[in-house]
Design a protein around this motif. Structure first.
Motif, PDB file in Angstrom:
ATOM      1  N   TRP A 194     -22.897  82.153  22.321  1.00 13.55           N
ATOM      2  CA  TRP A 194     -21.960  83.907  23.049  1.00 13.55           C
ATOM      3  C   TRP A 194     -21.633  83.931  21.498  1.00 13.55           C
ATOM      4  CZ3 TRP A 194     -20.451  86.232  27.385  1.00 13.55           C
ATOM      5  CH2 TRP A 194     -20.916  85.611  28.622  1.00 13.55           C
ATOM      6  N   LEU A 195     -21.451  85.273  21.163  1.00 15.01           N
ATOM      7  CA  LEU A 195     -20.865  85.462  19.945  1.00 15.01           C
ATOM      8  C   LEU A 195     -19.254  86.574  20.436  1.00 15.01           C
ATOM      9  CD1 LEU A 195     -21.669  84.389  17.386  1.00 15.01           C
ATOM     10  CD2 LEU A 195     -23.316  86.626  17.375  1.00 15.01           C
ATOM     11  N   LYS A 196     -18.856  86.760  18.756  1.00  9.71           N
ATOM     12  CA  LYS A 196     -17.138  86.909  18.992  1.00  9.71           C
ATOM     13  C   LYS A 196     -17.353  87.905  17.875  1.00  9.71           C
ATOM     14  CE  LYS A 196     -12.234  87.904  20.108  1.00  9.71           C
ATOM     15  NZ  LYS A 196     -11.925  86.726  20.629  1.00  9.71           N
ATOM     16  N   GLY A 197     -17.488  88.897  17.305  1.00  9.83           N
ATOM     17  CA  GLY A 197     -16.795  89.314  15.865  1.00  9.83           C
ATOM     18  C   GLY A 197     -15.657  89.423  15.640  1.00  9.83           C
ATOM     19  N   ILE A 198     -14.423  88.655  14.889  1.00  9.05           N
ATOM     20  CA  ILE A 198     -13.191  89.041  14.531  1.00  9.05           C
ATOM     21  C   ILE A 198     -13.782  89.860  14.053  1.00  9.05           C
ATOM     22  CG2 ILE A 198     -11.704  87.690  13.822  1.00  9.05           C
ATOM     23  CD1 ILE A 198     -12.845  86.219  16.324  1.00  9.05           C
ATOM     24  N   THR A 199     -14.259  90.252  12.571  1.00 11.27           N
ATOM     25  CA  THR A 199     -13.653  91.263  11.844  1.00 11.27           C
ATOM     26  C   THR A 199     -14.862  91.509  11.508  1.00 11.27           C
ATOM     27  OG1 THR A 199     -13.482  90.146   9.638  1.00 11.27           O
ATOM     28  CG2 THR A 199     -12.013  90.685  10.337  1.00 11.27           C
TER      29      THR A 199
ATOM     30  N   ASN B 172     -28.161  99.040  19.386  1.00  7.47           N
ATOM     31  CA  ASN B 172     -27.186  99.519  19.113  1.00  7.47           C
ATOM     32  C   ASN B 172     -26.154  99.183  19.576  1.00  7.47           C
ATOM     33  OD1 ASN B 172     -27.384 101.328  16.326  1.00  7.47           O
ATOM     34  ND2 ASN B 172     -29.307 102.740  17.998  1.00  7.47           N
ATOM     35  N   VAL B 173     -24.650  98.813  19.522  1.00  9.32           N
ATOM     36  CA  VAL B 173     -23.323  98.555  19.896  1.00  9.32           C
ATOM     37  C   VAL B 173     -22.361  98.941  19.512  1.00  9.32           C
ATOM     38  CG1 VAL B 173     -22.389  96.097  21.120  1.00  9.32           C
ATOM     39  CG2 VAL B 173     -24.923  96.258  20.762  1.00  9.32           C
ATOM     40  N   ASN B 174     -22.080  99.284  19.938  1.00 11.80           N
ATOM     41  CA  ASN B 174     -20.932  99.597  20.188  1.00 11.80           C
ATOM     42  C   ASN B 174     -19.160  98.742  19.484  1.00 11.80           C
ATOM     43  OD1 ASN B 174     -17.628 100.464  20.387  1.00 11.80           O
ATOM     44  ND2 ASN B 174     -18.071 102.302  21.320  1.00 11.80           N
ATOM     45  N   THR B 175     -18.921  99.306  18.143  1.00 13.05           N
ATOM     46  CA  THR B 175     -18.147  98.041  17.005  1.00 13.05           C
ATOM     47  C   THR B 175     -16.905  97.602  18.149  1.00 13.05           C
ATOM     48  OG1 THR B 175     -18.980  99.191  14.935  1.00 13.05           O
ATOM     49  CG2 THR B 175     -17.131  97.489  14.748  1.00 13.05           C
ATOM     50  N   SER B 176     -16.497  98.412  18.700  1.00 10.79           N
ATOM     51  CA  SER B 176     -15.222  97.773  19.902  1.00 10.79           C
ATOM     52  C   SER B 176     -16.156  96.633  20.954  1.00 10.79           C
ATOM     53  CB  SER B 176     -14.580  98.523  20.200  1.00 10.79           C
ATOM     54  OG  SER B 176     -15.013  99.569  21.309  1.00 10.79           O
ATOM     55  N   THR B 177     -17.478  96.764  20.884  1.00  9.98           N
ATOM     56  CA  THR B 177     -17.531  96.276  21.647  1.00  9.98           C
ATOM     57  C   THR B 177     -17.885  94.406  21.066  1.00  9.98           C
ATOM     58  OG1 THR B 177     -18.826  97.421  23.588  1.00  9.98           O
ATOM     59  CG2 THR B 177     -19.927  95.591  23.554  1.00  9.98           C
TER      60      THR B 177
ATOM     61  N   ASN C 292     -15.479  91.514  21.244  1.00  7.23           N
ATOM     62  CA  ASN C 292     -16.016  90.709  22.304  1.00  7.23           C
ATOM     63  C   ASN C 292     -16.444  89.540  22.184  1.00  7.23           C
ATOM     64  OD1 ASN C 292     -13.134  92.317  23.264  1.00  7.23           O
ATOM     65  ND2 ASN C 292     -14.612  93.930  23.557  1.00  7.23           N
ATOM     66  N   TRP C 293     -15.991  89.065  23.938  1.00 11.61           N
ATOM     67  CA  TRP C 293     -17.167  88.102  23.586  1.00 11.61           C
ATOM     68  C   TRP C 293     -18.254  88.740  24.928  1.00 11.61           C
ATOM     69  CZ3 TRP C 293     -17.153  83.238  21.171  1.00 11.61           C
ATOM     70  CH2 TRP C 293     -16.889  82.789  20.826  1.00 11.61           C
TER      71      TRP C 293
END
Length: 185
Positions: free
Chosen positions: A72-77, A121-126, A129-130
């Motif tokens: 599970w991964l979540k970008g903070i910035t 390709n993944v929406n940056t806003s996605t 999130n986790w």
């Protein structure tokens, strides 16, 4: 909470301690990452290029015909210039990497001269999130799943899978990164 089975080589929960639940690997860090709220209980957050976890030995997947890495991964910035690296096994730029970029998730393999990327390709806003990521290798094909959906497939030369070194979590082996990222399970 995930549990190890007979085929599990490495399982990290990041709940108050970095410990391989299977007992195959020991991790050290040069600059302690922060514990944070994870997807399940605690997670671990990396906020600077010097924060990374390093395994005591190479990840034992080089000779396997089939394997799966999931987390599970979540970008903070998410930086537009640099990748947010979750996993790295490279030594002298030979090995595997997985991470997030500005608008994509990727798994990359290189032998130091030839590199191949499996990009989704993944929406940056996605990315902020986790999300559950799974990298599945069968033979010379790698598939990248995001939240259970096949998002990218790439075929590689068989010889390129022979590289890899210790496992670095949260950063490149040479402390090169510019991001903040959280990891769990």
């Amino acid at each position: 909470r995930l549990e190890a089975d007979a085929n599990t080589l490495l399982l990290l929960h990041f709940d108050d301690i970095v410990k391989d639940e299977v007992g195959n690997y020991v991790f050290t860090y040069s600059s302690a990452p922060a514990y944070a709220v994870g997807k399940f209980g605690d997670g671990i957050q990396f906020n600077s290029p010097t924060q990374k976890l390093t395994s005591d030995k190479a990840l034992a997947i080089k000779s396997l015909n089939e394997w799966t890495i999931d987390l599970w991964l979540k970008g903070i910035t998410i930086s537009s210039n640099y990748d947010s690296l979750a996993l790295d096994t490279r030594s002298n730029y030979k090995g595997y990497t997985f991470g997030l970029g500005n608008g994509y998730a990727y798994f990359s393999i290189t032998d130091g001269n030839t590199g191949v990327n499996c990009l989704a390709n993944v929406n940056t806003s996605t990315l902020l999130n986790w999300n559950h990521y799974a990298i599945v290798k069968i033979g010379t094909t790698v598939k990248l799943y995001i939240n259970g959906i096949l998002s990218a497939t790439q075929t590689y030369q068989a010889s390129i899978f022979g590289y890899g070194d210790k496992l670095y979590i949260g950063n490149y082996f040479n402390n090169y990164a510019n991001y903040s990222i959280a990891i769990d399970e």
